[in-house]
Design a protein around this motif. Structure first.
Motif, PDB file in Angstrom:
ATOM      1  N   GLU A 131       0.861  -1.170   0.000  1.00 21.44           N
ATOM      2  CA  GLU A 131       0.000   0.000   0.000  1.00 21.44           C
ATOM      3  C   GLU A 131       0.901   1.225   0.000  1.00 21.44           C
ATOM      4  OE1 GLU A 131      -2.907   0.163   3.076  1.00 21.44           O
ATOM      5  OE2 GLU A 131      -4.115  -1.451   2.215  1.00 21.44           O
ATOM      6  N   THR A 170       1.056   5.232  -0.036  1.00 25.47           N
ATOM      7  CA  THR A 170       0.242   6.411   0.269  1.00 25.47           C
ATOM      8  C   THR A 170       1.005   7.676  -0.086  1.00 25.47           C
ATOM      9  OG1 THR A 170      -0.778   5.201   2.116  1.00 25.47           O
ATOM     10  CG2 THR A 170      -1.082   7.596   2.066  1.00 25.47           C
ATOM     11  N   VAL A 206      -4.088   6.288  -2.187  1.00 25.89           N
ATOM     12  CA  VAL A 206      -3.501   5.001  -1.824  1.00 25.89           C
ATOM     13  C   VAL A 206      -3.452   4.111  -3.068  1.00 25.89           C
ATOM     14  CG1 VAL A 206      -3.686   2.934  -0.392  1.00 25.89           C
ATOM     15  CG2 VAL A 206      -4.339   5.166   0.547  1.00 25.89           C
TER      16      VAL A 206
END
Length: 484
Positions: A116, A118, A124
């Motif tokens: 993930e 960000t 995201v």
């Protein structure tokens, strides 16, 4: 939201090279996240007067994107930056780049077997793999000198050059004598009223055999095989210098004799020459190339202070002896925080372990590319992949090829992710330390940015670039845990 299959962080030489490699290998599902508004990395940010490369351009370029039309043997910043933009356009990487996308965290999702990613604006992305191509020469190192905040005039780092500040007729203090300073000092010296250069440690300097390439030479290099032949010749000429760096410091003697001869030829004043003569083995710190830095220091309006800056007052810089040197402008030529470059991002791997914790005893990776506990995360120009003798672009290409082989390994086996085995990483780094410790960077008698706070070399590769190429030709499946 869902993301592409691969995220590349950074659009400098490494990131663009990775994107080109992916395109050439048939991958299209990737994105390059660049926090700035344009690509280029180091060659976008460093616009100081005289900024140029110290490796011949026909070698400091991608082997699969040769440029016969370089205007000089050692090209300058605008030409290198333009070359990178052309490469991104011609090889289809430009549409994959997202500008203004600053990555603030990476978290490995063990359930999914992916990452993930960000960004600062809250987006995201969930790629399968991440390639960190942030580069090492990007975080300016500015000394915390007492009184710095009280200085009344402009003060800036060379990599953040303030072109709106007119130096003409002003008293300028330059703190630091590294690679950037030896390039911009000769350019600003003729137009300032007074230039004071603060030297902590003198660098070893070799002459710069630069020359403009006339149109006839550039046309000749467009003949079939000509640019490739020149590149090969340059590569092996520079690769021959590896012996002194990778075998024994005694083999640096010829390089030291050449550097001493260069100093004698350009600085007739014995007192100044003595202050400019290093007391450590050449190669222990970065060997610089310049044919105009020494002459600039002999100008009547230039003073070399062989004592580091120790403090700053509203209109002066104070050296370590307590002497004040009046200044209207301060320029920091103090390099970058190389060993800290990868520590500022939040990167969380398996079992919630952060990269900073994994590296609490020092940054390390397997061939500088993969780190145990962080599956499908690849570093370009990671720990111990720097060179003192040849083109770093050659190392980038070796790493790009290795990452592509890891991706192919995942495809062949059907695994979701691969993670270098901790015992393999430890064994590799033990061998690395054993090789590095007797070499010139550790045994040459100097302190350099190659070493971390513990005095361990976390920056340089201890062998030839050809050896690195051979060792990273294929990813060894036995070195990795395949996560299914």
């Amino acid at each position: 939201m869902a993301g592409p299959g691969i995220v590349i962080i950074g659009a400098g030489f490494s990131g663009i090279g990775m994107g080109m490699g992916l395109r050439r290998a048939g991958y299209r599902d990737f994105v390059v996240l660049e926090q700035a508004g344009d690509l280029g990395g180091t060659w976008r940010d460093n616009t100081y007067p005289g900024c140029a490369c110290d490796v011949p351009s026909h070698l400091y370029s991608y082997s699969f994107a040769l440029e016969p039309g370089w205007p000089r043997l050692f090209s300058r910043q605008p030409d290198i930056w333009a070359y990178l933009r052309r490469c991104a356009d011609r090889h289809g990487v430009t549409p994959h780049i997202r500008y203004g996308a600053r990555v603030v965290s990476l978290e490995y999702d063990e359930r999914r077997g992916g990452w993930e990613v960000t960004t600062a604006d809250g987006e995201v992305l969930r790629p399968r793999a991440v390639v960190s191509a942030v580069g090492a020469l990007r975080v300016p190192s500015i000394p915390d000198l007492p009184g710095a905040r009280t200085f009344a005039g402009p003060a800036f780092h060379s990599s953040r050059w303030e072109h709106g500040v007119d130096l003409t007729g002003r008293r300028v203090a330059v703190i630091g004598t590294g690679a950037s300073a030896v390039q911009f000092v000769p350019r600003i010296a003729p137009r300032v009223a007074r230039l004071t250069v603060f030297q902590r440690t003198p660098p070893w300097i070799r002459p710069r055999p630069d020359l403009a390439l006339p149109p006839l030479a550039r046309r000749a290099l467009r003949l079939p095989g000509a640019a490739r032949t020149l590149r090969d010749v340059l590569y092996w000429l520079l690769e021959a210098r590896a012996l002194g760096f990778t075998v024994h410091p005694r083999l640096m003697a010829a390089h030291e004799r050449a550097a001493r001869a260069h100093l004698r030829a350009q600085v007739p004043d014995p007192e100044l020459r003595d202050r400019l003569t290093p007391d450590y083995t050449i190669g222990c710190k970065r060997v610089l190339v310049s044919s105009d830095y020494y002459p600039a220091l002999t100008r009547p309006n230039v003073e070399l202070v062989a004592s580091p800056a120790a403090g700053i007052r509203p209109r002066a810089v104070v050296d370590a002896t307590g002497r004040e040197h009046e200044a209207d402008v301060i320029v920091y030529g103090t390099g970058f925080r190389v060993t800290d470059a990868l520590r500022e991002q939040r990167i969380v791997g398996r079992d919630g372990v952060e990269l900073q914790d994994a590296w609490r005893e020092g940054v390390e990776a397997y061939y500088g590319i993969t780190t145990a506990g962080f599956p499908n995360l690849f570093f370009l120009l990671g720990p111990n992949t720097g060179l003192g003798h040849n083109s770093i672009v050659f190392m980038i290409e070796s790493q790009v090829r290795y990452v592509l082989d890891c991706l192919r390994l995942l495809s062949r086996t059907g695994a979701r992710a691969l993670d270098v085995r901790p015992e393999r990483q430890r064994a590799f780094n033990r061998r690395l330390r054993a090789r590095l410790d007797p070499l010139v960077w550790n045994a040459g008698g100097c302190r350099s940015w190659y070493l971390d706070e513990h005095g361990v070399n976390r920056t340089m590769w201890p062998g030839s670039s050809f050896e690195y190429w051979a060792r990273t030709l294929k990813a060894n499946p036995r070195a990795y845990e395949l996560i299914r």
